[in-house]
Scaffold this motif. Structure first.
Motif, PDB file in Angstrom:
ATOM      1  N   SER A   1      17.850   9.346  -0.192  1.00 44.96           N
ATOM      2  CA  SER A   1      17.002  10.651   0.349  1.00 44.96           C
ATOM      3  C   SER A   1      15.951  10.977  -0.747  1.00 44.96           C
ATOM      4  N   ALA A   2      16.176  10.734  -1.932  1.00 42.30           N
ATOM      5  CA  ALA A   2      14.984  10.883  -3.051  1.00 42.30           C
ATOM      6  C   ALA A   2      15.040   9.436  -3.909  1.00 42.30           C
ATOM      7  N   THR A   3      14.013   8.823  -3.803  1.00 41.06           N
ATOM      8  CA  THR A   3      14.041   7.389  -4.642  1.00 41.06           C
ATOM      9  C   THR A   3      13.051   7.393  -5.523  1.00 41.06           C
ATOM     10  N   ILE A   4      13.024   7.064  -6.698  1.00 40.51           N
ATOM     11  CA  ILE A   4      12.246   6.796  -7.667  1.00 40.51           C
ATOM     12  C   ILE A   4      11.446   5.243  -7.718  1.00 40.51           C
ATOM     13  N   PHE A   5      10.231   5.143  -7.455  1.00 40.54           N
ATOM     14  CA  PHE A   5       9.577   3.900  -7.552  1.00 40.54           C
ATOM     15  C   PHE A   5       8.651   3.939  -8.918  1.00 40.54           C
ATOM     16  N   ASP A   6       9.079   2.558  -9.678  1.00 42.79           N
ATOM     17  CA  ASP A   6       8.416   2.404 -10.946  1.00 42.79           C
ATOM     18  C   ASP A   6       7.117   1.601 -10.601  1.00 42.79           C
ATOM     19  N   PHE A   7       6.080   2.240 -10.618  1.00 42.63           N
ATOM     20  CA  PHE A   7       4.758   1.481 -10.393  1.00 42.63           C
ATOM     21  C   PHE A   7       4.121   0.467 -11.437  1.00 42.63           C
ATOM     22  N   ARG A   8       4.942   0.588 -12.846  1.00 47.54           N
ATOM     23  CA  ARG A   8       4.438  -0.139 -13.914  1.00 47.54           C
ATOM     24  C   ARG A   8       4.438  -1.659 -13.687  1.00 47.54           C
ATOM     25  N   PRO A   9       5.567  -2.535 -13.118  1.00 46.81           N
ATOM     26  CA  PRO A   9       5.374  -3.874 -12.707  1.00 46.81           C
ATOM     27  C   PRO A   9       4.553  -3.930 -11.771  1.00 46.81           C
ATOM     28  N   LEU A  10       4.428  -3.047 -10.747  1.00 43.76           N
ATOM     29  CA  LEU A  10       3.427  -3.321  -9.489  1.00 43.76           C
ATOM     30  C   LEU A  10       1.876  -3.537 -10.102  1.00 43.76           C
ATOM     31  N   ARG A  11       1.668  -2.606 -10.879  1.00 45.87           N
ATOM     32  CA  ARG A  11       0.334  -2.512 -11.265  1.00 45.87           C
ATOM     33  C   ARG A  11      -0.614  -3.815 -11.730  1.00 45.87           C
ATOM     34  N   PRO A  12      -0.066  -4.521 -12.512  1.00 47.13           N
ATOM     35  CA  PRO A  12      -0.997  -5.885 -12.834  1.00 47.13           C
ATOM     36  C   PRO A  12      -1.018  -6.733 -11.577  1.00 47.13           C
ATOM     37  N   LEU A  13       0.098  -6.919 -10.918  1.00 50.27           N
ATOM     38  CA  LEU A  13       0.151  -7.656  -9.641  1.00 50.27           C
ATOM     39  C   LEU A  13      -0.913  -7.246  -8.573  1.00 50.27           C
ATOM     40  N   LEU A  14      -0.992  -5.839  -8.622  1.00 51.40           N
ATOM     41  CA  LEU A  14      -2.190  -5.489  -7.679  1.00 51.40           C
ATOM     42  C   LEU A  14      -3.694  -5.341  -8.094  1.00 51.40           C
ATOM     43  N   HIS A  15      -3.744  -5.498  -9.144  1.00 50.67           N
ATOM     44  CA  HIS A  15      -4.884  -5.769  -9.874  1.00 50.67           C
ATOM     45  C   HIS A  15      -5.380  -7.205  -9.813  1.00 50.67           C
ATOM     46  N   GLN A  16      -4.450  -8.097  -9.733  1.00 46.20           N
ATOM     47  CA  GLN A  16      -4.921  -9.771  -9.556  1.00 46.20           C
ATOM     48  C   GLN A  16      -5.530  -9.592  -8.143  1.00 46.20           C
ATOM     49  N   ILE A  17      -5.446  -8.948  -7.023  1.00 44.60           N
ATOM     50  CA  ILE A  17      -6.200  -8.868  -5.866  1.00 44.60           C
ATOM     51  C   ILE A  17      -7.650  -8.662  -6.024  1.00 44.60           C
ATOM     52  N   PRO A  18      -8.485  -9.481  -5.734  1.00 43.52           N
ATOM     53  CA  PRO A  18     -10.045  -9.154  -5.847  1.00 43.52           C
ATOM     54  C   PRO A  18     -10.351  -7.980  -4.863  1.00 43.52           C
ATOM     55  N   PRO A  19     -11.403  -7.329  -5.676  1.00 48.86           N
ATOM     56  CA  PRO A  19     -11.415  -5.850  -5.197  1.00 48.86           C
ATOM     57  C   PRO A  19     -12.066  -5.945  -3.716  1.00 48.86           C
ATOM     58  N   ASP A  20     -12.707  -6.866  -3.383  1.00 51.90           N
ATOM     59  CA  ASP A  20     -13.202  -7.275  -2.279  1.00 51.90           C
ATOM     60  C   ASP A  20     -12.340  -7.691  -0.941  1.00 51.90           C
ATOM     61  N   GLN A  21     -11.184  -8.127  -1.570  1.00 51.99           N
ATOM     62  CA  GLN A  21     -10.289  -8.486  -0.828  1.00 51.99           C
ATOM     63  C   GLN A  21      -9.139  -7.633  -0.347  1.00 51.99           C
ATOM     64  N   ARG A  22      -9.100  -6.655  -1.046  1.00 52.25           N
ATOM     65  CA  ARG A  22      -7.810  -5.404  -0.836  1.00 52.25           C
ATOM     66  C   ARG A  22      -7.882  -4.711   0.433  1.00 52.25           C
ATOM     67  N   SER A  23      -6.884  -4.829   0.989  1.00 54.52           N
ATOM     68  CA  SER A  23      -6.735  -3.788   2.082  1.00 54.52           C
ATOM     69  C   SER A  23      -6.606  -2.387   1.701  1.00 54.52           C
ATOM     70  N   THR A  24      -6.657  -1.802   2.954  1.00 54.63           N
ATOM     71  CA  THR A  24      -6.780  -0.144   2.517  1.00 54.63           C
ATOM     72  C   THR A  24      -5.590   0.199   1.903  1.00 54.63           C
ATOM     73  N   LEU A  25      -4.290  -0.386   2.055  1.00 60.42           N
ATOM     74  CA  LEU A  25      -2.917  -0.078   1.713  1.00 60.42           C
ATOM     75  C   LEU A  25      -2.936  -0.397   0.243  1.00 60.42           C
TER      76      LEU A  25
END
Length: 92
Positions: free
Chosen positions: A34-58
């Protein structure tokens, strides 16, 4: 997106932002509890590997939130305040 967040400051209303924020909709869908904590720290570098012009809205939305916070608490369901309770709280 940032302007919408600024407009919320000091106001009470519907806290369910899944319709407005794609990241919140995804996290609510993936939440195990019902309440879940999502840790963004490991996700951050992976997301930044996506070139800005290829990122989806999500992906762009997830980057915004992961750059803003290290972790986020996601509630699977959000119950809005009842109108009477809202009036009482705003009077205080």
């Amino acid at each position: 997106m940032r302007e919408a967040k600024q407009a919320w400051r000091g106001k009470r209303g519907n806290a369910d932002e899944r319709q407005d924020e794609l990241a919140f909709a995804l996290l609510a869908e993936r939440a195990k509890y019902s309440a879940t904590i999502f840790d963004f720290r490991p996700l951050r570098p992976l997301l930044h590997q996506i070139p800005p012009d290829q990122r989806s809205t999500l992906q762009a939305n997830l980057i915004y939130w992961s750059d803003s916070y290290d972790a986020l608490i996601c509630y699977k369901t959000v119950t809005p305040l009842k109108p009477q309770l809202q009036r009482e709280k705003s009077a205080n």
